[in-house]
Design a protein around this motif. Structure first.
Motif, PDB file in Angstrom:
ATOM      1  N   MET A   1       0.855  -1.190   0.000  1.00 41.43           N
ATOM      2  CA  MET A   1       0.000   0.000   0.000  1.00 41.43           C
ATOM      3  C   MET A   1       0.888   1.235   0.000  1.00 41.43           C
ATOM      4  O   MET A   1       1.707   1.424   0.911  1.00 41.43           O
ATOM      5  CB  MET A   1      -0.925  -0.008   1.219  1.00 41.43           C
ATOM      6  CG  MET A   1      -1.713  -1.306   1.373  1.00 41.43           C
ATOM      7  SD  MET A   1      -2.761  -1.331   2.854  1.00 41.43           S
ATOM      8  CE  MET A   1      -4.215  -0.481   2.251  1.00 41.43           C
ATOM      9  N   ASP A   2       0.749   2.079  -1.018  1.00 44.84           N
ATOM     10  CA  ASP A   2       1.579   3.268  -1.161  1.00 44.84           C
ATOM     11  C   ASP A   2       0.734   4.509  -0.872  1.00 44.84           C
ATOM     12  O   ASP A   2       0.039   5.022  -1.748  1.00 44.84           O
ATOM     13  CB  ASP A   2       2.168   3.333  -2.574  1.00 44.84           C
ATOM     14  CG  ASP A   2       3.284   4.359  -2.691  1.00 44.84           C
ATOM     15  OD1 ASP A   2       3.511   5.093  -1.719  1.00 44.84           O
ATOM     16  OD2 ASP A   2       3.926   4.421  -3.757  1.00 44.84           O
ATOM     17  N   GLU A   3       0.763   4.977   0.372  1.00 43.21           N
ATOM     18  CA  GLU A   3      -0.041   6.127   0.812  1.00 43.21           C
ATOM     19  C   GLU A   3      -1.486   6.016   0.327  1.00 43.21           C
ATOM     20  O   GLU A   3      -2.002   6.928  -0.334  1.00 43.21           O
ATOM     21  CB  GLU A   3       0.587   7.431   0.328  1.00 43.21           C
ATOM     22  CG  GLU A   3       1.987   7.667   0.880  1.00 43.21           C
ATOM     23  CD  GLU A   3       2.495   9.050   0.560  1.00 43.21           C
ATOM     24  OE1 GLU A   3       1.868  10.013   1.018  1.00 43.21           O
ATOM     25  OE2 GLU A   3       3.502   9.153  -0.149  1.00 43.21           O
ATOM     26  N   PRO A   4      -2.157   4.928   0.657  1.00 42.35           N
ATOM     27  CA  PRO A   4      -3.460   4.657   0.037  1.00 42.35           C
ATOM     28  C   PRO A   4      -4.581   5.595   0.439  1.00 42.35           C
ATOM     29  O   PRO A   4      -5.577   5.690  -0.275  1.00 42.35           O
ATOM     30  CB  PRO A   4      -3.763   3.217   0.485  1.00 42.35           C
ATOM     31  CG  PRO A   4      -3.035   3.091   1.786  1.00 42.35           C
ATOM     32  CD  PRO A   4      -1.773   3.880   1.610  1.00 42.35           C
ATOM     33  N   PHE A   5      -4.453   6.296   1.574  1.00 37.11           N
ATOM     34  CA  PHE A   5      -5.562   7.121   2.053  1.00 37.11           C
ATOM     35  C   PHE A   5      -5.209   8.610   2.104  1.00 37.11           C
ATOM     36  O   PHE A   5      -5.941   9.409   2.690  1.00 37.11           O
ATOM     37  CB  PHE A   5      -6.006   6.656   3.446  1.00 37.11           C
ATOM     38  CG  PHE A   5      -6.216   5.168   3.529  1.00 37.11           C
ATOM     39  CD1 PHE A   5      -6.975   4.502   2.574  1.00 37.11           C
ATOM     40  CD2 PHE A   5      -5.635   4.425   4.545  1.00 37.11           C
ATOM     41  CE1 PHE A   5      -7.154   3.127   2.631  1.00 37.11           C
ATOM     42  CE2 PHE A   5      -5.820   3.055   4.617  1.00 37.11           C
ATOM     43  CZ  PHE A   5      -6.577   2.401   3.654  1.00 37.11           C
ATOM     44  N   SER A   6      -4.109   8.994   1.490  1.00 33.45           N
ATOM     45  CA  SER A   6      -3.665  10.386   1.595  1.00 33.45           C
ATOM     46  C   SER A   6      -4.518  11.343   0.775  1.00 33.45           C
ATOM     47  O   SER A   6      -4.474  12.553   1.002  1.00 33.45           O
ATOM     48  CB  SER A   6      -2.207  10.497   1.144  1.00 33.45           C
ATOM     49  OG  SER A   6      -2.068  10.131  -0.215  1.00 33.45           O
ATOM     50  N   ALA A   7      -5.313  10.820  -0.157  1.00 33.95           N
ATOM     51  CA  ALA A   7      -6.094  11.704  -1.034  1.00 33.95           C
ATOM     52  C   ALA A   7      -7.464  12.051  -0.462  1.00 33.95           C
ATOM     53  O   ALA A   7      -8.231  12.758  -1.110  1.00 33.95           O
ATOM     54  CB  ALA A   7      -6.259  11.050  -2.411  1.00 33.95           C
ATOM     55  N   VAL A   8      -7.778  11.565   0.741  1.00 30.69           N
ATOM     56  CA  VAL A   8      -9.111  11.822   1.304  1.00 30.69           C
ATOM     57  C   VAL A   8      -8.979  12.682   2.561  1.00 30.69           C
ATOM     58  O   VAL A   8      -7.892  12.830   3.132  1.00 30.69           O
ATOM     59  CB  VAL A   8      -9.848  10.504   1.628  1.00 30.69           C
ATOM     60  CG1 VAL A   8     -10.108   9.722   0.349  1.00 30.69           C
ATOM     61  CG2 VAL A   8      -9.062   9.642   2.608  1.00 30.69           C
ATOM     62  N   ASP A   9     -10.109  13.259   3.007  1.00 28.18           N
ATOM     63  CA  ASP A   9     -10.100  14.122   4.178  1.00 28.18           C
ATOM     64  C   ASP A   9      -9.825  13.317   5.447  1.00 28.18           C
ATOM     65  O   ASP A   9      -9.908  12.096   5.462  1.00 28.18           O
ATOM     66  CB  ASP A   9     -11.432  14.869   4.286  1.00 28.18           C
ATOM     67  CG  ASP A   9     -12.604  13.922   4.409  1.00 28.18           C
ATOM     68  OD1 ASP A   9     -12.816  13.361   5.505  1.00 28.18           O
ATOM     69  OD2 ASP A   9     -13.327  13.721   3.408  1.00 28.18           O
TER      70      ASP A   9
END
Length: 232
Positions: A142-150
């Motif tokens: 997993m490569d920064e899988p949740f960094s694009a969400v609030d």
């Protein structure tokens, strides 16, 4: 094992490295931008050639990869995106399993028929998580899988993924110390030039750890200091 490190385009990225990842546990990898986190992940995934003299355990057919962006294809609905792997391999998809995974990540049958453009950022990331789980591989990268969400959605996705990925071998690249401390059984910080990993302690308790736990917050402060040292 990288006895001579790794260079890309003649630029040293990773230093001498002998790293074993624990099976059935989550290992988080942190470090400054450019320290080689994603490079190491791609090397493990087999997306980069193994340097001469290096030894990397072959994982062909055992890896599922979840990137920072959801990478949903716009011409397939949610169900079609979750079953994309089978489609690309020319296999008949297990639609019942795909629907069960969508339900597990909190998406409805009506959501399964939507196009990606109709989804919020958090919903898209849940589709991407379901697609990753659909591959049913023992190793998940997993490569920064949740960094694009609030932040609230990120918190929920962390808890959700911790439950759904329990028992799998997970290598998580993240810039977020709190995310690492909530989710990881082991934390490695890449630092130096070229970068090498150093292990840091994790709080007691099984992931996902409560974000408000005083021990976790103290560990977050210490880890932030460690990352600041890695940058300097």
């Amino acid at each position: 094992m990288l006895p001579q490190g790794l260079a890309l385009g003649g630029v040293p990225v990773l230093g001498q490295l002998d790293l074993a990842i624990a099976g059935g546990a989550t290992t988080a990898l942190l470090g400054p931008s450019g320290s080689g986190k994603s490079t190491l992940l791609r090397l493990v995934a087999g997306l980069l050639p193994v340097p001469a003299g290096a030894s990397v355990t072959p994982l062909a057919g055992q890896v599922a990869y979840m990137a920072q962006q959801d990478l949903l294809v716009p011409w397939r609905d949610v169900l079609g995106n979750v079953t994309m792997g089978a489609h690309l391999r020319g296999q008949a998809p297990d639609l019942a399993r795909a629907r069960a995974l969508l339900a597990a990540v909190g998406l409805t049958e009506a959501d399964a028929r939507k196009q990606p453009a109709q989804l919020s950022g958090g919903m898209r990331q849940r589709v991407a998580l379901a697609r990753t789980l659909m591959e049913d591989r023992p190793v998940v990268l997993m490569d920064e899988p949740f960094s694009a969400v609030d932040a609230p959605t990120r918190h929920r996705m962390q808890s959700l993924s911790a439950g759904l990925l329990a028992g799998r071998t997970v290598l998580l690249v993240t810039h977020d110390p709190l995310e690492a401390l909530r989710l990881a059984d082991r934390i490695l910080v890449l630092g130096g030039s070229p970068a090498t990993p150093a292990e840091v302690p994790v709080p007691d308790g099984a992931p996902p750890r409560p974000a408000g736990d005083p021990a976790l917050l103290a560990a977050q402060a210490a880890l932030l200091e460690r990352l600041a040292e890695a940058v300097s």
